[in-house]
Write a protein that holds these residues in place. Structure first.
Motif, short mmCIF file in Angstrom:
data_model
loop_
_atom_site.label_atom_id
_atom_site.label_comp_id
_atom_site.label_asym_id
_atom_site.label_seq_id
_atom_site.Cartn_x
_atom_site.Cartn_y
_atom_site.Cartn_z
N ALA A 166 -5.65 5.05 2.03
CA ALA A 166 -4.79 4.00 1.45
C ALA A 166 -5.11 3.75 -0.01
O ALA A 166 -6.26 3.85 -0.44
CB ALA A 166 -4.95 2.70 2.23
N ARG A 192 0.81 -1.20 0.00
CA ARG A 192 0.00 0.00 0.00
C ARG A 192 0.85 1.25 0.00
O ARG A 192 1.98 1.27 0.45
CB ARG A 192 -0.97 0.03 1.16
N SER A 225 -0.21 5.75 0.26
CA SER A 225 -1.27 6.60 0.80
C SER A 225 -1.32 7.93 0.08
O SER A 225 -0.34 8.38 -0.49
CB SER A 225 -1.03 6.87 2.29
N TRP A 229 -4.25 0.49 -2.28
CA TRP A 229 -3.71 -0.87 -2.23
C TRP A 229 -3.45 -1.36 -3.65
O TRP A 229 -4.30 -1.19 -4.53
CB TRP A 229 -4.70 -1.81 -1.55
#
Length: 183
Positions: free
Chosen positions: A113, A105, A107, A115
């Motif tokens: 987040a 992940r 951000s 992913w």
């Protein structure tokens, strides 16, 4: 509205078995970088004295290059199927890396987040770079490159999944189940 993404954490991987399932996973700590390269061949066809249509071959290649401070023995066993004898990693000349799925992940600046999951690929064996310590330590990372292909159906198999926490339909458990199907 455009956002800025940064950071890298939560790298996890597991072996993809013959049924395209991932029964177990393990986390890999000490990640320094991850870089994905996707190849999508585009061809422009000319007609009527100019460009007429652009054709796509779909995804023809996906590579993930990761750098980690140290690739531990347990990770090497899963990635490469190496044997450990008397505390030594043994690399046979006929070694064939295993198929793995992985996710990690990043951000956005608001803490949401993003992913990324890659569904089936093999990682190359890592080389090693070391140098003498001259003053303060300057550690060198292990870098490995994975080549990923579609998992499942030859015609419609998926290669990669990106899930964004800022999407109202986001569900981390569904993302994990898609990357690491258990049954």
């Amino acid at each position: 509205m455009s956002k800025v993404k940064f950071g890298l954490r939560g790298f996890e991987f597991g072996e993809v078995n013959a049924e395209n399932k991932v029964p177990t996973t393990m986390k890999l700590t000490g990640m320094k970088s991850a870089k994905i390269d996707i190849t999508n061949e585009l061809v422009t066809i000319a007609a009527d004295d100019g460009p007429y249509v652009v054709l796509s071959s779909g995804i023809t290649g996906t590579q993930l290059e990761i750098s980690v401070l140290d690739l531990p023995t347990e990770a090497r066993k899963v990635l490469y199927g190496i044997e450990v004898k008397d505390g030594m990693e043994v690399y046979n000349k006929n070694l064939t890396p295993k198929d793995v799925a992985c996710c990690f992940r990043t951000s956005t600046e608001d803490g949401k987040a993003i992913w990324i999951g890659l569904l089936k690929g093999k990682f190359s064996l890592p080389g090693m770079e070391t140098e003498t310590k001259d003053g303060s330590p300057a550690p060198k990372e292990d870098s490995v490159t994975g080549n990923f292909v579609a998992r499942g159906d030859d015609e419609n198999g998926d290669v990669m999944i990106i899930a964004r926490e800022d999407n109202p339909a986001f569900n981390l458990e569904k993302f994990r189940a898609a990357v690491f199907p258990k049954s």
